[in-house]
Design a protein around this motif. Structure first.
Motif, PDB file in Angstrom:
ATOM      1  N   LYS A 213       0.927  -1.098  -0.215  1.00 19.46           N
ATOM      2  CA  LYS A 213       0.060  -0.032  -0.054  1.00 19.46           C
ATOM      3  C   LYS A 213       0.856   1.317   0.107  1.00 19.46           C
ATOM      4  O   LYS A 213       0.341   2.217  -0.580  1.00 19.46           O
ATOM      5  CB  LYS A 213      -0.978  -0.108   1.215  1.00 19.46           C
ATOM      6  N   GLU A 216       2.141   1.546  -3.564  1.00 16.58           N
ATOM      7  CA  GLU A 216       0.948   2.288  -4.456  1.00 16.58           C
ATOM      8  C   GLU A 216       0.453   3.440  -4.017  1.00 16.58           C
ATOM      9  O   GLU A 216       0.504   4.408  -5.154  1.00 16.58           O
ATOM     10  CB  GLU A 216      -0.306   1.304  -4.104  1.00 16.58           C
ATOM     11  N   GLN A 217       0.881   4.170  -2.855  1.00 21.42           N
ATOM     12  CA  GLN A 217       0.792   5.353  -2.571  1.00 21.42           C
ATOM     13  C   GLN A 217       1.645   6.369  -3.118  1.00 21.42           C
ATOM     14  O   GLN A 217       1.494   7.498  -3.731  1.00 21.42           O
ATOM     15  CB  GLN A 217       0.757   5.646  -1.198  1.00 21.42           C
ATOM     16  N   ASN A 221       1.147   9.483  -5.699  1.00 18.81           N
ATOM     17  CA  ASN A 221       1.213  10.783  -5.266  1.00 18.81           C
ATOM     18  C   ASN A 221       2.037  11.627  -6.293  1.00 18.81           C
ATOM     19  O   ASN A 221       2.569  10.905  -7.333  1.00 18.81           O
ATOM     20  CB  ASN A 221       2.490  10.585  -4.064  1.00 18.81           C
ATOM     21  N   ASP A 225       3.165  16.119  -2.901  1.00 18.75           N
ATOM     22  CA  ASP A 225       2.870  15.384  -1.853  1.00 18.75           C
ATOM     23  C   ASP A 225       3.931  15.120  -0.699  1.00 18.75           C
ATOM     24  O   ASP A 225       4.145  13.739  -0.402  1.00 18.75           O
ATOM     25  CB  ASP A 225       2.038  13.964  -2.504  1.00 18.75           C
ATOM     26  N   ASN A 242       0.672  13.470   4.878  1.00 21.41           N
ATOM     27  CA  ASN A 242      -0.304  12.551   5.544  1.00 21.41           C
ATOM     28  C   ASN A 242      -0.851  13.362   6.515  1.00 21.41           C
ATOM     29  O   ASN A 242      -0.483  14.563   7.038  1.00 21.41           O
ATOM     30  CB  ASN A 242       0.144  11.164   5.621  1.00 21.41           C
ATOM     31  N   LEU A 279      -0.984   4.153   6.304  1.00 26.88           N
ATOM     32  CA  LEU A 279      -0.217   5.242   5.795  1.00 26.88           C
ATOM     33  C   LEU A 279      -0.050   6.509   6.697  1.00 26.88           C
ATOM     34  O   LEU A 279       0.226   7.513   6.558  1.00 26.88           O
ATOM     35  CB  LEU A 279      -0.782   5.755   4.244  1.00 26.88           C
ATOM     36  N   GLN A 290       8.728  11.427  -6.000  1.00 26.71           N
ATOM     37  CA  GLN A 290       7.279  10.609  -6.280  1.00 26.71           C
ATOM     38  C   GLN A 290       6.564  11.233  -7.483  1.00 26.71           C
ATOM     39  O   GLN A 290       6.007  10.356  -8.005  1.00 26.71           O
ATOM     40  CB  GLN A 290       6.398  11.156  -5.070  1.00 26.71           C
TER      41      GLN A 290
END
Length: 323
Positions: A213, A216-217, A221, A225, A242, A279, A290
């Protein structure tokens, strides 16, 4: 084949480095980078004890017969780790390349030199790079403001920092911060670097031992981010955007001190992000790169792609620019 002073002096095939990353620099990732012709670093302090580091080095050797190194980051701490014992574990294990970061590595250099170990020191400014050269390191990794983790307090991006350092350094230099593909590699070489160091990009590879996860974030992003925390404390760190990092920034803006954010930024919470995929469990390092990451390849696929595309850029696209 991209041949530079760095590949020649450090004995690797490609001028691409996976630097030390807390909770990430483990045997599987390091060996995958090495097998692909790059240089990977085990993160010493990810291992709970020096004996655990010895075992991780042996695990890496079981997975590759190519060169790899160990990162030792020395930071201020209320209860500092037994750094000398970690250094001794590295020397006794026969590792021949060490990446140092944080505080001045000078106290340990005689031990590394006596053991025939090459030292690559991470710096965030030209003055620090010059000091590292003066004390006798074999190469430096210069981190621009775009990088994940601690970019220093000068806020100088790589487009300026890399050539400024290249102009005055005599030892090999690799560039770090905002690099994730062949374009960044070619640009760094053009600016005077002898190779590149990537953190966020290697974080998002198949062999990186973090939760899917998180990977994938990173793909989802953009370059927008991230958050800069600890600015008011002059200990700036670039981390992923976050719930927690935004809260830390808000507390700082309201005049809060480190004591007010200590629990939020605890390393154990950041480790949960990587291991459990929550996250918003804590802060976790991620750079502006990113915005350039759109897949989760194996290290072999990533390095092969970067090198072949870099060669194409140099021999075709850039060659066509010259009349």
């Amino acid at each position: 084949m991209l041949r530079t002073r760095f590949t020649e002096e450090f004995g690797i095939e490609h001028p691409i480095v996976q630097g030390g990353m807390m909770w990430v620099g483990r045997a599987e990732l390091v060996a995958a980078v090495a097998n692909a012709g790059g240089l990977g670093f085990i993160t010493a302090l990810t291992q709970p004890t020096p004996d655990d580091l010895r075992r991780e080095i042996e695990r890496t050797r079981e997975l590759t017969d190519k060169p790899f190194g160990v990162n030792v980051t020395i930071l201020p701490s209320i209860n500092p780790p037994p750094y000398a014992e970690y250094v001794q574990a590295i020397i006794e294990s026969g590792v021949k390349i060490v990446e140092t970061a944080g505080s001045n590595p000078e106290p340990f250099l005689p031990y590394y030199k006596e053991a025939g170990i090459k030292v690559l020191h991470k710096c965030t400014s030209v003055r620090h790079a010059l000091k590292a050269q003066k004390i006798g390191v074999d190469g430096v990794s210069i981190d621009g403001f775009e990088c994940a983790g601690h970019p220093g307090e000068d806020d100088i991006p790589g487009l300026i920092l890399i050539p400024a350092a290249a102009r005055v350094l005599e030892i090999p230099m690799i560039a770090s911060g905002g690099i994730a593909d062949a374009r960044g590699l070619v640009a760094a070489l053009a600016l005077g670097a002898d190779g590149v160091n990537m953190g966020t990009r290697f974080l998002c590879t198949a062999e990186s031992a973090i939760d899917q996860k998180v990977k994938e974030q990173i793909v989802a992003n953009s370059e927008l981010d991230t958050q800069l925390i600890f600015r008011t404390m002059r200990n700036t760190a670039r981390v992923a955007d976050n719930e927690i990092s935004r809260k830390v920034v808000e507390i700082e803006k309201a005049g809060g001190t480190f004591e007010d954010v200590r629990e939020l930024v605890a390393g154990a919470r950041g480790r949960r992000v990587f291991e459990e995929g929550d996250l918003d469990a804590g802060i976790w390092s991620a750079g502006l790169a990113q915005g350039l990451i759109h897949d989760i390849p194996t290290c072999g696929e990533l390095i092969s792609r970067m090198v072949s595309e870099a060669e194409q850029l140099i021999t075709a696209r850039l060659a066509d620019v010259v009349a």
